[in-house]
Design a protein around this motif. Structure first.
Motif, PDB file in Angstrom:
ATOM      1  N   LYS A 300     -10.214  58.351  22.287  1.00 56.45           N
ATOM      2  CA  LYS A 300      -8.766  58.336  22.511  1.00 56.45           C
ATOM      3  C   LYS A 300      -8.475  58.987  23.855  1.00 56.45           C
ATOM      4  O   LYS A 300      -9.031  60.027  24.195  1.00 56.45           O
ATOM      5  N   PHE A 301      -7.581  58.354  24.629  1.00 54.99           N
ATOM      6  CA  PHE A 301      -7.181  58.929  25.908  1.00 54.99           C
ATOM      7  C   PHE A 301      -5.764  58.495  26.245  1.00 54.99           C
ATOM      8  O   PHE A 301      -5.221  57.561  25.650  1.00 54.99           O
ATOM      9  N   LEU A 302      -5.157  59.218  27.190  1.00 59.63           N
ATOM     10  CA  LEU A 302      -3.817  58.914  27.672  1.00 59.63           C
ATOM     11  C   LEU A 302      -3.906  58.143  28.981  1.00 59.63           C
ATOM     12  O   LEU A 302      -4.762  58.426  29.822  1.00 59.63           O
ATOM     13  N   ILE A 303      -3.022  57.187  29.130  1.00 62.12           N
ATOM     14  CA  ILE A 303      -2.886  56.460  30.394  1.00 62.12           C
ATOM     15  C   ILE A 303      -1.548  56.860  31.006  1.00 62.12           C
ATOM     16  O   ILE A 303      -0.497  56.735  30.366  1.00 62.12           O
ATOM     17  N   LYS A 304      -1.582  57.338  32.248  1.00 62.91           N
ATOM     18  CA  LYS A 304      -0.370  57.752  32.946  1.00 62.91           C
ATOM     19  C   LYS A 304      -0.115  56.815  34.118  1.00 62.91           C
ATOM     20  O   LYS A 304      -1.034  56.440  34.848  1.00 62.91           O
ATOM     21  N   ASN A 305       1.167  56.443  34.292  1.00 68.12           N
ATOM     22  CA  ASN A 305       1.552  55.585  35.405  1.00 68.12           C
ATOM     23  C   ASN A 305       1.855  56.457  36.613  1.00 68.12           C
ATOM     24  O   ASN A 305       2.912  57.090  36.707  1.00 68.12           O
ATOM     25  N   ASP A 306       0.909  56.517  37.566  1.00 61.95           N
ATOM     26  CA  ASP A 306       1.097  57.270  38.803  1.00 61.95           C
ATOM     27  C   ASP A 306       1.559  56.381  39.943  1.00 61.95           C
ATOM     28  O   ASP A 306       1.617  56.827  41.100  1.00 61.95           O
ATOM     29  N   GLY A 307       1.858  55.131  39.651  1.00 58.22           N
ATOM     30  CA  GLY A 307       2.366  54.232  40.682  1.00 58.22           C
ATOM     31  C   GLY A 307       3.858  54.418  40.871  1.00 58.22           C
ATOM     32  O   GLY A 307       4.487  55.311  40.311  1.00 58.22           O
ATOM     33  N   ASN A 308       4.451  53.526  41.672  1.00 56.67           N
ATOM     34  CA  ASN A 308       5.893  53.632  41.932  1.00 56.67           C
ATOM     35  C   ASN A 308       6.667  52.429  41.399  1.00 56.67           C
ATOM     36  O   ASN A 308       7.751  52.116  41.876  1.00 56.67           O
ATOM     37  N   PHE A 309       6.115  51.757  40.405  1.00 57.19           N
ATOM     38  CA  PHE A 309       6.871  50.732  39.689  1.00 57.19           C
ATOM     39  C   PHE A 309       6.357  50.693  38.256  1.00 57.19           C
ATOM     40  O   PHE A 309       5.259  51.159  37.951  1.00 57.19           O
ATOM     41  N   ASN A 310       7.151  50.187  37.379  1.00 56.83           N
ATOM     42  CA  ASN A 310       6.808  50.142  35.965  1.00 56.83           C
ATOM     43  C   ASN A 310       5.592  49.248  35.743  1.00 56.83           C
ATOM     44  O   ASN A 310       5.535  48.124  36.257  1.00 56.83           O
ATOM     45  N   PHE A 311       4.641  49.773  34.967  1.00 60.27           N
ATOM     46  CA  PHE A 311       3.395  49.038  34.724  1.00 60.27           C
ATOM     47  C   PHE A 311       3.454  48.357  33.358  1.00 60.27           C
ATOM     48  O   PHE A 311       3.890  48.949  32.366  1.00 60.27           O
ATOM     49  N   GLY A 312       2.998  47.122  33.334  1.00 60.19           N
ATOM     50  CA  GLY A 312       2.927  46.389  32.075  1.00 60.19           C
ATOM     51  C   GLY A 312       1.625  45.633  31.959  1.00 60.19           C
ATOM     52  O   GLY A 312       1.074  45.153  32.957  1.00 60.19           O
ATOM     53  N   ALA A 313       1.096  45.550  30.741  1.00 60.06           N
ATOM     54  CA  ALA A 313      -0.131  44.776  30.474  1.00 60.06           C
ATOM     55  C   ALA A 313       0.201  43.744  29.406  1.00 60.06           C
ATOM     56  O   ALA A 313       0.651  44.087  28.316  1.00 60.06           O
TER      57      ALA A 313
END
Length: 742
Positions: A300-313
């Motif tokens: 188990k791990f956390l994914i953090k969005n460090d970019g400058n736009f909303n991330f989607g998969a």
């Protein structure tokens, strides 16, 4: 002649469905032209229906859609194989309003009738267009006030390009006297917005109502965030009618905008595992450590969005080359995006199927391919996280799956037990634990073993010594069961144990009898019981015989029980016979042949007419017992065939000589006279050899007398040279050299 309806509609300026009419002054208008064609043998019609409709209003002009006017109103008839021009006008003067851009969605239909009964049945051809037009209150104006590159990935491989079209919409020619390009955002890097074809020589001529070359802007963001610039062209709007000292300066300008995007995720482990960035793989790698085969482990791990736009998969997957079991428990797939600086949980379970290196890849498929985002690379579409670790498991390898103890004889001459070694090796990558060792069936408790070390480290070996001590005359068969900490069903290994308790077996040992003349080579086979000789792998004894009659030459093992004779097999001559040690290569057991070995002898006139051949104390042995078989002996017999003078030979030799006494070769009549002396009556053979050892003459003469005898050979044409004359009878030989001259 049957009717054929076929039509076409197109704009004369472009083949596209989007028609850009350009720009005009608020006091002017512009036209675009359509061609309506009938391509069949019947007329077509543009019906008198409101078949065009408007889906969007103008920019800053709510009345913009009403500025589009048709100059020839339907219904219109198009004759067979002809066309009709259909004119559309954008009239800025028709209604008051601000400057801006107008758009119209236009649909036109060609039908079989001027007033169709049903569009579904009467329509022949139809087409939809988007029509764009602009109006301005300036004399020189750009088509657009804004050029929006929108969202572009940082460090895109190629810059994005857009053109800014500028037109003189007034009734006479004008000039642009200067320009100005300014970066509106702070300049931390090289230029990100660039005007490629910025003019360097002024003034610029702008002809009236003529399309001029466009200005090309490029955008390549070098860091994340918003970027903007402004470009302005300056002109005198009424320089034709105004004195130079009173000219006013007007301008048209465009603002260029774009946003540099960076897609960047970081990871924080929640389970007891490590994640690091691998510069060679250019990916993050999760090390799941050591996982036992068939054990289920959750990561188990956390994914953090460090970019400058909303991330989607929009999709995710886990692949591995080892066919391990991966199950995604919690993923990013949802109907929402991961916002900037937001975190979400990702977890999966893994169950290794075999020991070795774990090698997997988590792939998140970014939805940038479904969004209005430019400049990303192929690698940006898929975010990969490598998974590595070790699937650990011991692996038991045994030296054999069967221990065959053979026969264990209950006799005083053999041990009453046998011991064999079973080798265990751990070929896995984890400690092998011997949880239990037992016999599946142990009739009369005849098998036992020593207890090995219960833990075998990876790559190490351990031995189990198994002892078979039969308590009865019986065939024994059981399994040695070894239970380990391997995963099911490999946790249990069985080794078959076979043995037999027997009395000491008897085996015949027979030597053939043979007769032969002296001076011959003979073979004497040693016979055995082929079904019993296989229980032994070694034979040793002294074979006794009259060595004046028989001279041992060699062993013949082909197609015998000793086939594949070992170099350790030996023969040693003595005055009484020969000492034999027989064994096969690698101490293999004797083969199932009724001939143990064949002995090759030369025969001579000895001091007796015959001789017995017998073993003194033969022993058949194996690896455990020095006398596994009890031999039942049968003597062999050798006798000489009748030979002249045999009675003289086996008694005291008479006086006299066996020799060539005189040789005369007459070269004139080509004859040879040989005189020789014999001590007794016998047959002789006269042989003549040349210098190369090749026999050139053989002469047999029988019933010679005691004393001097003579042989004469006529017509003997011999070349010049040296020769050897040999006289032979049985074991007696005499030689003399002769020379032939011219």
């Amino acid at each position: 002649m049957y009717s054929e309806y076929k039509g076409n509609i197109y704009n004369v300026n472009t083949a596209n469905d989007t028609i850009d009419m350009g720009i005009c002054h608020v006091q002017d208008s512009i036209l675009t032209e359509f061609n309506l064609e009938s391509l069949g043998n019947d007329s077509l019609f543009l019906p008198n229906l409101n078949l065009f409709y408007f889906h969007s209003a103008t920019t800053n002009d709510p009345n913009g859609i009403f500025r589009f006017l048709f100059l020839n109103e339907p219904p219109l008839m198009i004759k067979p194989n002809s066309l009709v021009k259909y004119l559309l006008q954008f009239n800025s003067k028709s209604l008051p309003g601000n400057e801006g851009k107008s758009e119209m969605k236009l649909k036109m239909i060609l039908s079989k009738r001027p007033n169709p009964i049903s569009l579904e049945s009467d329509s022949v051809y139809g087409r939809e267009f988007i029509v764009i037009a602009r109006k301005t209150n300036k004399y020189i104006a750009g088509y657009d006030s804004y050029i929006n590159f929108d969202s572009v990935f940082v460090n895109t491989s190629l810059p994005l390009k857009k053109d800014w079209f500028v037109k003189n919409v007034w009734e006479y020619n004008l000039k642009v006297h200067k320009d100005k390009f300014e970066l509106l955002t702070s300049k931390l890097t090289d230029d990100e917005i660039v005007l490629k074809n910025r003019p360097t020589i002024f003034p610029l001529d702008f002809a009236s109502k003529i399309n001029n070359p466009s200005f090309e802007f490029e955008y390549k963001p070098l860091n994340k965030g918003e970027d903007s610039a402004r470009y302005t062209l300056y002109f005198h709007p009424d320089e034709k009618n105004t004195p130079p000292d009173t000219l006013k300066l007007d301008s048209t300008q465009v603002t260029i905008r774009g946003v540099g995007l960076e897609q960047k995720l970081s990871y924080i482990m929640l389970s007891n595992h490590n994640i690091n960035y691998d510069t060679q793989l250019n990916n993050f790698v999760i090390n799941v450590g050591n996982i036992k085969v068939n054990d289920l482990s959750e990561i188990k791990f956390l994914i953090k969005n460090d970019g400058n736009f909303n991330f989607g998969a929009f999709k995710q997957s886990i692949l591995n080359s080892r066919n391990d079991e991966f199950v995604i428990l919690d993923s990013l797939i949802s109907n929402r995006h991961l916002k900037i600086n937001e975190v979400d949980t990702f977890s999966f379970k893994i169950k290794p199927k075999s020991f070795g290196k774990i090698d997997g890849i988590i792939t998140l498929y970014s939805d940038i391919i479904k969004r209005k985002i430019s400049g990303y690379q192929k690698s940006d579409e898929e975010i990969k996280i490598n998974i590595t670790g070790n699937a650990i498991e011991p692996k038991l390898s045994i030296s054999t799956d069967t221990l065959n103890f053979g026969n264990v004889s209950k006799s005083d001459s053999c041990p009453n037990f046998k011991k064999l070694i079973l080798k265990l090796k751990n070929n896995g990558n984890d400690d092998l634990e011997l949880k239990d060792i037992y016999f599946e069936r142990n009739s009369l408790l005849s098998f036992s073993y020593n207890s090995p070390n219960p833990i075998i480290a990876a790559g190490k070996e351990e031995n189990i010594q198994v002892t078979f001590q039969p308590n009865d005359l019986f065939n024994y068969n059981t399994n040695l069961v070894i239970v380990t900490n391997q995963s099911y069903p490999k946790d249990t290994v069985k080794v078959n144990l076979i043995g037999r308790g027997t009395e000491q077996l008897s085996a015949e040992l027979l030597i053939d009898s043979i007769w032969s003349a002296p001076g011959r080579t003979i073979e004497i086979p040693i016979k055995v019981n082929k079904d019993k000789v296989q229980l032994a792998n070694r034979f040793e004894d002294i074979l006794l015989f009259n060595t004046s009659l028989l001279d041992f030459q060699s062993l013949v093992s082909n197609n015998t029980s000793c086939d594949g004779l070992s170099i350790g097999a030996t023969t040693e001559k003595s005055i009484d016979g020969i000492h034999l040690i027989l064994k096969r290569q690698n101490d293999a057991y004797f083969l199932d042949s009724d001939t143990l070995i064949i002995l090759k002898f030369k025969t001579y006139l000895g001091n007796a007419e015959s001789s017995f051949l017998t073993f003194s104390n033969p022993k058949f042995a194996d690896n455990f017992c020095p006398q596994v078989l009890k031999p039942i002996l049968s003597k062999g017999f050798f006798s000489l065939d009748s030979v002249c003078g045999l009675d003289k030979k086996i008694g005291e030799l008479p006086k006299g000589y066996f020799q060539i006494s005189n040789v005369i070769f007459n070269n004139l009549n080509k004859s040879l006279k040989c005189q020789f002396e014999l001590p007794f009556k016998c047959d002789v053979v006269l042989n003549l050899y040349n210098i190369d050892g090749i026999k050139v003459l053989q002469k047999d003469q029988i019933q010679n007398q005691i004393g001097i005898n003579e042989i004469v050979i006529e017509k003997l044409d011999l070349p010049i040279g040296v020769y050897l004359l040999n006289l032979q009878s049985g074991i007696f030989n005499s030689n003399i050299q002769i020379v032939v001259y011219e």
